[in-house]
Design a protein around this motif. Structure first.
Motif, PDB file in Angstrom:
ATOM      1  N   VAL A  15       0.854  -1.362   0.144  1.00  0.00           N
ATOM      2  CA  VAL A  15      -0.113  -0.026  -0.011  1.00  0.00           C
ATOM      3  C   VAL A  15       1.005   1.200   0.208  1.00  0.00           C
ATOM      4  O   VAL A  15       2.114   1.120   0.138  1.00  0.00           O
ATOM      5  N   SER A  16       0.193   2.365  -0.201  1.00  0.00           N
ATOM      6  CA  SER A  16       1.125   3.644  -0.106  1.00  0.00           C
ATOM      7  C   SER A  16       1.183   3.898   1.418  1.00  0.00           C
ATOM      8  O   SER A  16       0.695   3.405   2.176  1.00  0.00           O
ATOM      9  N   ALA A  17       2.466   4.620   1.664  1.00  0.00           N
ATOM     10  CA  ALA A  17       2.489   5.087   3.031  1.00  0.00           C
ATOM     11  C   ALA A  17       1.396   5.859   3.592  1.00  0.00           C
ATOM     12  O   ALA A  17       0.998   5.808   4.816  1.00  0.00           O
ATOM     13  N   LYS A  18       0.660   6.800   2.920  1.00  0.00           N
ATOM     14  CA  LYS A  18      -0.578   7.432   3.302  1.00  0.00           C
ATOM     15  C   LYS A  18      -1.723   6.509   3.728  1.00  0.00           C
ATOM     16  O   LYS A  18      -2.083   6.584   4.745  1.00  0.00           O
ATOM     17  N   GLY A  37      17.326   1.228  12.551  1.00  0.00           N
ATOM     18  CA  GLY A  37      16.080   0.734  11.966  1.00  0.00           C
ATOM     19  C   GLY A  37      15.105   1.499  11.929  1.00  0.00           C
ATOM     20  O   GLY A  37      13.957   1.081  11.743  1.00  0.00           O
ATOM     21  N   GLU A  38      15.104   2.843  12.268  1.00  0.00           N
ATOM     22  CA  GLU A  38      14.046   3.748  12.016  1.00  0.00           C
ATOM     23  C   GLU A  38      13.460   3.899  10.749  1.00  0.00           C
ATOM     24  O   GLU A  38      14.147   4.329   9.695  1.00  0.00           O
ATOM     25  N   PRO A  39      12.216   3.723  10.613  1.00  0.00           N
ATOM     26  CA  PRO A  39      11.589   3.809   9.322  1.00  0.00           C
ATOM     27  C   PRO A  39      11.176   5.171   9.096  1.00  0.00           C
ATOM     28  O   PRO A  39      10.078   5.663   9.210  1.00  0.00           O
ATOM     29  N   THR A  40      12.088   6.058   8.589  1.00  0.00           N
ATOM     30  CA  THR A  40      12.153   7.147   8.405  1.00  0.00           C
ATOM     31  C   THR A  40      10.970   7.827   7.517  1.00  0.00           C
ATOM     32  O   THR A  40      10.334   9.021   7.714  1.00  0.00           O
ATOM     33  N   LEU A  46       3.444  10.078   8.803  1.00  0.00           N
ATOM     34  CA  LEU A  46       2.788  10.200   9.980  1.00  0.00           C
ATOM     35  C   LEU A  46       2.748  11.628  10.552  1.00  0.00           C
ATOM     36  O   LEU A  46       1.876  12.184  10.729  1.00  0.00           O
ATOM     37  N   VAL A  47       4.078  12.364  10.567  1.00  0.00           N
ATOM     38  CA  VAL A  47       4.018  13.670  11.103  1.00  0.00           C
ATOM     39  C   VAL A  47       3.513  14.578  10.055  1.00  0.00           C
ATOM     40  O   VAL A  47       2.672  15.695  10.489  1.00  0.00           O
ATOM     41  N   GLU A  51      -2.520  16.069  11.668  1.00  0.00           N
ATOM     42  CA  GLU A  51      -4.150  16.442  12.092  1.00  0.00           C
ATOM     43  C   GLU A  51      -5.137  15.372  12.128  1.00  0.00           C
ATOM     44  O   GLU A  51      -6.147  15.681  12.544  1.00  0.00           O
ATOM     45  N   MET A  52      -4.576  14.281  11.483  1.00  0.00           N
ATOM     46  CA  MET A  52      -5.611  13.263  11.569  1.00  0.00           C
ATOM     47  C   MET A  52      -5.865  12.423  12.946  1.00  0.00           C
ATOM     48  O   MET A  52      -6.634  11.685  13.087  1.00  0.00           O
ATOM     49  N   TYR A  53      -5.027  12.804  13.766  1.00  0.00           N
ATOM     50  CA  TYR A  53      -4.677  12.123  15.045  1.00  0.00           C
ATOM     51  C   TYR A  53      -5.081  12.880  16.441  1.00  0.00           C
ATOM     52  O   TYR A  53      -4.573  14.222  16.003  1.00  0.00           O
ATOM     53  N   GLU A  54      -5.319  12.292  17.452  1.00  0.00           N
ATOM     54  CA  GLU A  54      -5.415  12.890  18.746  1.00  0.00           C
ATOM     55  C   GLU A  54      -4.724  11.809  19.551  1.00  0.00           C
ATOM     56  O   GLU A  54      -5.049  10.505  19.628  1.00  0.00           O
ATOM     57  N   ASN A  55      -3.768  12.381  20.196  1.00  0.00           N
ATOM     58  CA  ASN A  55      -3.278  11.304  21.633  1.00  0.00           C
ATOM     59  C   ASN A  55      -2.618  10.347  21.108  1.00  0.00           C
ATOM     60  O   ASN A  55      -2.883   9.138  21.699  1.00  0.00           O
ATOM     61  N   VAL A  56      -1.969  10.241  20.045  1.00  0.00           N
ATOM     62  CA  VAL A  56      -1.336   9.002  19.586  1.00  0.00           C
ATOM     63  C   VAL A  56       0.183   8.910  20.442  1.00  0.00           C
ATOM     64  O   VAL A  56       0.983   9.995  20.232  1.00  0.00           O
ATOM     65  N   GLU A  57       0.256   7.879  21.070  1.00  0.00           N
ATOM     66  CA  GLU A  57       1.444   7.775  21.860  1.00  0.00           C
ATOM     67  C   GLU A  57       2.756   7.088  20.951  1.00  0.00           C
ATOM     68  O   GLU A  57       2.377   5.839  20.351  1.00  0.00           O
ATOM     69  N   ILE A  58       3.815   7.772  20.950  1.00  0.00           N
ATOM     70  CA  ILE A  58       4.936   7.279  20.053  1.00  0.00           C
ATOM     71  C   ILE A  58       5.889   6.820  21.010  1.00  0.00           C
ATOM     72  O   ILE A  58       6.615   7.844  21.871  1.00  0.00           O
TER      73      ILE A  58
END
Length: 451
Positions: A15-18, A37-40, A46-47, A51-58
């Protein structure tokens, strides 16, 4: 029965990243791949769509990226919870809009399976092999265990990610969404080693013998040891982290792992962090065994090797031998990492030794790292009960088996000369005897043998 070829399974998940990050929901706990190994690409996507998200814990430990999700404008959308801080995340925690959670590195996978269950794992993997297995390459650590336990696994497939042996694979059927995006993986240049750090490295090397099994921590101090090992034979490597310094020693056969008890003939590592030269060296290399951190850093696993030598650095040591490696007063600087895992593993190893090595001063020589008391609020990373050797550019202090008075004297001797007088004055206040008083010498069996 119609059995799909793994390639069909793979194609059905691309799929696409979006689209992939669209499966992350507000309130989810998202754990990202570690270090190199960070999936940049996934994180940037995501960043960009915060605006699509609220309170996503990373959540993650070491990050070589910018930590854009910790910026003030991300408040309310993302909340960062770090288990090890770096340049991109430290300030956010200091300013109060991100969190830090302490924990021994070998226990992190268990935390993510129990107290902190993972909704989404964002990882980066290699291209699949002919059987449909992708490799986590540079980072097994908690990355592989999290991918095994997360509800959703989103993987960036990157042709620049090396393939590594060991317990570091995932089949395409166990990935939920695949995003194909190749880009050079993050690098860290070798630390510059100063003249004073070279002195420390030389002192450390005097405690390393033929056949020893090494663990090297992060930074210029552990790196300073490697150039002094060219006359050693049959060294082993069982380490949390490895950097470029191991490459030449392995190519020369100095690190050959012949005498190891755990996976003899192979260097056991949980993550690597360095330059492309290192990443190319570990690629498809049967001498490298990359494995999850709950195996590599488990003190019981470490102790199965004989003559383990653990080398780590710190911020401060007080006159009792308490070691602060992760905070400067109340300010969280980094994390526990694997220091305590390996200090204890080395202590349990037959013939093992642990070393805490540091420059005697900080801030251009204006502050002593050997102090009467740790800074107010500083966390004790390695307890005085665990510390074996402390080394500065002024020498070696053996603390194991020593009284409080003997520890203080040994540490004062390796402090910077301009701070020794105030340390002696503290000694006299604390122990109610003149520092110049010469107590009877109690030599340990270890010291007698070394003579």
């Amino acid at each position: 029965m119609n059995i799909l070829d793994w390639k069909d399974i793979y194609d059905s998940k691309v799929v696409s990243a979006k689209e992939a990050i669209g499966y992350i929901k507000s309130g989810d706990r998202v754990v990202t791949g570690h270090a190199a190994g960070e999936p940049t690409y996934l994180i940037d996507t995501l960043v960009d769509n915060y605006e699509m998200y609220e309170n996503v814990e990373i959540c993650h430990l070491v990050s070589l990226g910018e930590g854009k999700y910790t910026r003030p404008e991300m408040k309310g959308h993302f909340i960062f919870n770090g288990f090890f801080l770096g340049a991109g995340t430290r300030e956010a925690v200091a300013q109060g809009y991100a969190n830090y959670s302490p924990g021994f590195f070998h226990e992190i996978p268990k935390l993510f399976r129990t107290e902190l269950p993972v909704d989404v794992a964002l990882v980066m993997v290699s291209l699949p092999d002919k059987h449909g297995f992708c490799s986590f390459g540079t980072s097994s650590d908690y990355t592989k265990p999290v991918a095994d336990s997360a509800k959703i696994v989103i993987a960036q497939v990157n042709e620049f990610m090396p393939r590594t042996f060991g317990g570091n694979l995932i089949h395409v059927r166990d990935i939920d969404f695949i995003v194909e995006h190749s880009e050079p993986i993050l690098e860290q240049q070798p630390a510059k080693v100063s003249i004073l750090e070279q002195k420390i490295g030389k002192y450390c090397s005097t405690l390393i013998k033929d056949g020893d099994c090494l663990q090297l921590g992060i930074g210029s101090i552990p790196e300073s040891v490697l150039p002094f090992l060219w006359d050693r034979k049959d060294l082993g490597l069982h380490t949390e982290m490895a950097s470029d310094g191991i490459v030449d020693l392995m190519l020369a056969g100095i690190i050959n792992n012949k005498r190891k008890k755990v996976e003899p003939g192979r260097s056991v590592i949980t993550f690597v962090m360095g330059t492309r030269r290192l990443y190319d060296f570990i690629d498809d290399n049967p001498e490298i065994s990359m494995n999850p951190v709950d195996y590599v850093n488990d003190p019981v696993t470490i102790a199965k090797n004989d003559n383990v030598v653990s080398i780590n650095s710190c911020i401060q040591v007080d006159l009792m031998g308490q070691v602060a490696s992760e905070s400067i007063g109340l300010r969280q600087f980094s994390g526990v990492g694997g220091q305590v895992d390996f200090v204890r593993g080395a202590a349990m190893s037959n013939g093992g030794r642990s070393i805490i090595a540091m420059l005697s001063t900080a801030k251009g020589g204006t502050i002593s790292r050997i102090v009467p008391f740790l800074d107010q609020g500083a966390a004790v990373t390695t307890s005085r009960n665990d510390v074996h050797y402390v080394i500065t550019e002024y020498g070696i202090a053996l603390l194991k088996g020593k009284t409080l008075k003997e520890r203080a004297r040994a540490l004062i001797k390796i402090a910077h000369p301009k701070f020794r007088q105030e340390l002696r004055e503290e000694y006299e206040r604390r122990f109610l005897e003149p520092y110049e008083y010469a107590p009877a010498v109690r030599r340990s069996v270890k010291e007698t043998a070394e003579e």
